[in-house]
Design a protein around this motif. Structure first.
Motif, mmCIF file in Angstrom:
data_model
loop_
_atom_site.group_PDB
_atom_site.id
_atom_site.type_symbol
_atom_site.label_atom_id
_atom_site.label_comp_id
_atom_site.label_asym_id
_atom_site.label_seq_id
_atom_site.Cartn_x
_atom_site.Cartn_y
_atom_site.Cartn_z
ATOM 1 N N MET A 61 0.844 -1.197 0.000
ATOM 2 C CA MET A 61 0.000 0.000 0.000
ATOM 3 C C MET A 61 0.876 1.242 0.000
ATOM 4 O O MET A 61 1.838 1.332 0.753
ATOM 5 N N GLU A 62 0.560 2.213 -0.854
ATOM 6 C CA GLU A 62 1.389 3.395 -0.997
ATOM 7 C C GLU A 62 1.259 4.306 0.225
ATOM 8 O O GLU A 62 0.157 4.544 0.729
ATOM 9 N N ILE A 63 2.389 4.795 0.732
ATOM 10 C CA ILE A 63 2.384 5.719 1.859
ATOM 11 C C ILE A 63 1.637 6.988 1.461
ATOM 12 O O ILE A 63 1.765 7.496 0.336
ATOM 13 N N LYS A 64 0.867 7.549 2.389
ATOM 14 C CA LYS A 64 -0.031 8.660 2.059
ATOM 15 C C LYS A 64 0.717 9.876 1.530
ATOM 16 O O LYS A 64 0.294 10.524 0.578
ATOM 17 N N TYR A 65 1.836 10.215 2.167
ATOM 18 C CA TYR A 65 2.530 11.422 1.710
ATOM 19 C C TYR A 65 3.097 11.240 0.299
ATOM 20 O O TYR A 65 3.161 12.187 -0.479
ATOM 21 N N VAL A 66 3.485 10.000 -0.036
ATOM 22 C CA VAL A 66 3.975 9.715 -1.381
ATOM 23 C C VAL A 66 2.846 9.883 -2.390
ATOM 24 O O VAL A 66 3.046 10.419 -3.482
ATOM 25 N N MET A 67 1.649 9.434 -2.023
ATOM 26 C CA MET A 67 0.487 9.589 -2.891
ATOM 27 C C MET A 67 0.190 11.066 -3.153
ATOM 28 O O MET A 67 -0.061 11.478 -4.283
ATOM 29 N N VAL A 68 0.233 11.875 -2.096
ATOM 30 C CA VAL A 68 -0.019 13.309 -2.243
ATOM 31 C C VAL A 68 1.068 13.947 -3.095
ATOM 32 O O VAL A 68 0.788 14.749 -4.001
ATOM 33 N N LYS A 69 2.304 13.582 -2.849
ATOM 34 C CA LYS A 69 3.426 14.132 -3.610
ATOM 35 C C LYS A 69 3.294 13.795 -5.087
ATOM 36 O O LYS A 69 3.433 14.671 -5.958
ATOM 37 N N LYS A 70 3.010 12.534 -5.414
ATOM 38 C CA LYS A 70 2.881 12.131 -6.810
ATOM 39 C C LYS A 70 1.737 12.857 -7.502
ATOM 40 O O LYS A 70 1.851 13.272 -8.660
ATOM 41 N N SER A 71 0.632 13.002 -6.792
ATOM 42 C CA SER A 71 -0.534 13.659 -7.391
ATOM 43 C C SER A 71 -0.248 15.122 -7.690
ATOM 44 O O SER A 71 -0.544 15.621 -8.777
ATOM 45 N N LEU A 72 0.341 15.825 -6.732
ATOM 46 C CA LEU A 72 0.667 17.244 -6.942
ATOM 47 C C LEU A 72 1.705 17.413 -8.049
ATOM 48 O O LEU A 72 1.588 18.297 -8.907
ATOM 49 N N LYS A 73 2.710 16.553 -8.032
ATOM 50 C CA LYS A 73 3.753 16.630 -9.052
ATOM 51 C C LYS A 73 3.167 16.403 -10.439
ATOM 52 O O LYS A 73 3.497 17.114 -11.400
ATOM 53 N N LYS A 74 2.287 15.425 -10.569
ATOM 54 C CA LYS A 74 1.653 15.138 -11.856
ATOM 55 C C LYS A 74 0.848 16.339 -12.347
ATOM 56 O O LYS A 74 0.869 16.679 -13.541
ATOM 57 N N GLU A 75 0.149 17.015 -11.448
ATOM 58 C CA GLU A 75 -0.660 18.167 -11.838
ATOM 59 C C GLU A 75 0.214 19.363 -12.217
ATOM 60 O O GLU A 75 -0.131 20.130 -13.117
ATOM 61 N N ILE A 76 1.363 19.501 -11.548
ATOM 62 C CA ILE A 76 2.294 20.581 -11.905
ATOM 63 C C ILE A 76 2.902 20.315 -13.276
ATOM 64 O O ILE A 76 2.898 21.178 -14.155
ATOM 65 N N ILE A 77 3.403 19.090 -13.479
ATOM 66 C CA ILE A 77 4.024 18.747 -14.763
ATOM 67 C C ILE A 77 3.003 18.792 -15.889
ATOM 68 O O ILE A 77 3.289 19.231 -17.004
ATOM 69 N N GLY A 78 1.775 18.351 -15.593
ATOM 70 C CA GLY A 78 0.734 18.329 -16.611
ATOM 71 C C GLY A 78 0.155 19.687 -16.941
ATOM 72 O O GLY A 78 -0.634 19.809 -17.883
ATOM 73 N N GLY A 79 0.507 20.726 -16.175
ATOM 74 C CA GLY A 79 0.086 22.076 -16.511
ATOM 75 C C GLY A 79 -1.161 22.556 -15.797
ATOM 76 O O GLY A 79 -1.638 23.666 -16.059
ATOM 77 N N LYS A 80 -1.719 21.748 -14.888
ATOM 78 C CA LYS A 80 -2.885 22.232 -14.143
ATOM 79 C C LYS A 80 -2.502 23.456 -13.321
ATOM 80 O O LYS A 80 -3.263 24.428 -13.213
ATOM 81 N N TYR A 81 -1.317 23.385 -12.723
ATOM 82 C CA TYR A 81 -0.775 24.531 -11.996
ATOM 83 C C TYR A 81 0.432 25.058 -12.773
ATOM 84 O O TYR A 81 1.413 24.361 -12.955
ATOM 85 N N LYS A 82 0.353 26.285 -13.228
ATOM 86 C CA LYS A 82 1.408 26.880 -14.041
ATOM 87 C C LYS A 82 2.531 27.428 -13.160
ATOM 88 O O LYS A 82 2.346 27.644 -11.949
ATOM 89 N N ILE A 83 3.682 27.677 -13.794
ATOM 90 C CA ILE A 83 4.812 28.259 -13.073
ATOM 91 C C ILE A 83 4.403 29.598 -12.473
ATOM 92 O O ILE A 83 3.778 30.437 -13.142
ATOM 93 N N ASN A 84 4.714 29.771 -11.199
ATOM 94 C CA ASN A 84 4.404 30.961 -10.395
ATOM 95 C C ASN A 84 2.925 31.073 -10.022
ATOM 96 O O ASN A 84 2.502 32.083 -9.446
ATOM 97 N N GLN A 85 2.134 30.043 -10.331
ATOM 98 C CA GLN A 85 0.734 30.034 -9.903
ATOM 99 C C GLN A 85 0.652 29.571 -8.455
ATOM 100 O O GLN A 85 1.371 28.673 -8.023
#
Length: 362
Positions: free
Chosen positions: A1-25
């Motif tokens: 089972m994935e550790i919770k903080y790792v799950m949160v980190k991966k999700s946020l990172k994916k959204e940043i890389i995918g452009g949901k959150y832009k640079i300096n947003q």
């Protein structure tokens, strides 16, 4: 089972890389992230702390969390600087293993490794591959454009690459919106040579079957037209069928079959296909209908796929300089990596005549 903080980190990172959150947003607050992921404040802070350390997030005292310039500022490693990202529409089949092998031969000699991505000619997969390679901090890119005649929805990602000053070389075709050097085949000239060969051998009624959502297909179709323009006595006898990469192959074959089964004064005596894969499919379909190649109709392809010389009948085609194209693209990216200028290169394809075409007697 994935550790919770790792799950949160991966999700946020994916959204940043995918452009949901832009640079300096500005990002959601810790409380908002706790509610969004149903986790504790400690879990959020640990995930955000990792992303801050890796260069994806920065904090403003009293002002919250923001997306950092992760392309240029995130933690870099020497190993990643020695990777070159290769993105093609296919990987394991057709002409691409030879192209990739040519690239790898040159890059490995210079101490570089390659990361390979496959788009299957789909824009969303192109986007994912580009973003993943940006995230992996590759030193440069060798890219085969996806559906290059259509408006590309990934221009924003390519602009990220431009802004990062990472070198790019296109292969097989190119996007006109970006001033990257490219290495490709002179598809128009090559197809014109192939069709001229058939016209000179008595085939006035030629059916051209072309994929038109990439530049290669459009250029080959233009070569087909140019050949007829130099044979004015036959210029009203040619026929063109167009399709897109996502079309069902069976639907395309049915359309070709319908033009071949009922013999009329306009029935083609030769078929030229966008590539060897299509030509092989056409030969198989015709055989099932009792139509013999080349006795009843000549068939030709393009690219000199490895199987083309072993099928029965062996296939007349244009020889795509696969391995040499890969080597040349690698040489271009090395020039750019060492801050040298690299010009675009258009390569020649040669005709190879095999058993699938014949001279048409009166």
């Amino acid at each position: 089972m994935e550790i919770k903080y790792v799950m949160v980190k991966k999700s946020l990172k994916k959204e940043i890389i995918g452009g949901k959150y832009k640079i300096n947003q500005k990002l959601p607050t810790e409380s908002e992230l706790m509610k969004l992921y149903s986790v504790s404040r400690y879990t959020v802070r640990r995930a955000v702390g990792d992303l801050e350390h890796e260069g994806y997030i920065y904090r403003v005292q009293g002002g919250g969390m923001y997306v950092d310039d992760w392309i240029n500022k995130k933690t870099k490693t020497e190993a990643n600087r020695q990777n070159i990202g290769i993105i093609t529409t296919h990987i394991a089949d057709y002409i691409f293993p030879s192209i990739i092998s040519g690239i790898d031969q040159v890059m490995s000699d210079e101490g570089y490794s390659i990361l390979i991505g496959n788009t299957h000619d789909q824009f969303d997969l192109e986007r994912n591959n580009l973003l993943n390679m940006i995230d992996n901090d590759v030193a440069g890119f060798i890219i085969e454009p996806t559906r290059s005649t259509l408006d590309n929805p990934n221009k924003d990602v390519y602009q990220l690459i431009v802004d990062s000053k990472k070198p790019v070389v296109f292969i097989n075709s190119h996007y006109p919106n970006f001033n990257f050097p490219f290495v490709e085949v002179n598809d128009t000239e090559a197809e014109e040579q192939l069709v001229n060969y058939l016209l000179d051998n008595g085939h006035e009624k030629i059916l051209g079957v072309f994929q038109v959502d990439d530049i290669q297909g459009v250029n080959r179709m233009n070569g087909f037209i140019k050949a007829y323009q130099t044979h004015p006595e036959s210029d009203s006898s040619g026929d063109i069928m167009m399709y897109r990469s996502g079309d069902d192959i069976n639907d395309i074959l049915v359309k070709i079959k319908n033009r071949m089964i009922v013999q009329t004064p306009t029935t083609p005596t030769a078929i030229v296909c966008y590539n060897d894969q299509m030509a092989i499919e056409v030969i198989g379909m015709l055989a099932k209908q009792g139509v013999k190649v080349p006795e009843d109709v000549s068939v030709a392809g393009f690219d000199d796929y490895q199987l083309s010389q072993y099928i029965n009948p062996s296939l007349t085609t244009m020889i795509h300089p696969k391995r040499e194209l890969g080597k040349m693209a690698a040489q271009k990216i090395l020039q750019l990596l060492t801050k040298q200028d690299a010009s675009s290169e258009v390569m020649k394809a040669d005709l190879v005549v095999r058993d699938s075409t014949r001279h048409l007697t009166e």
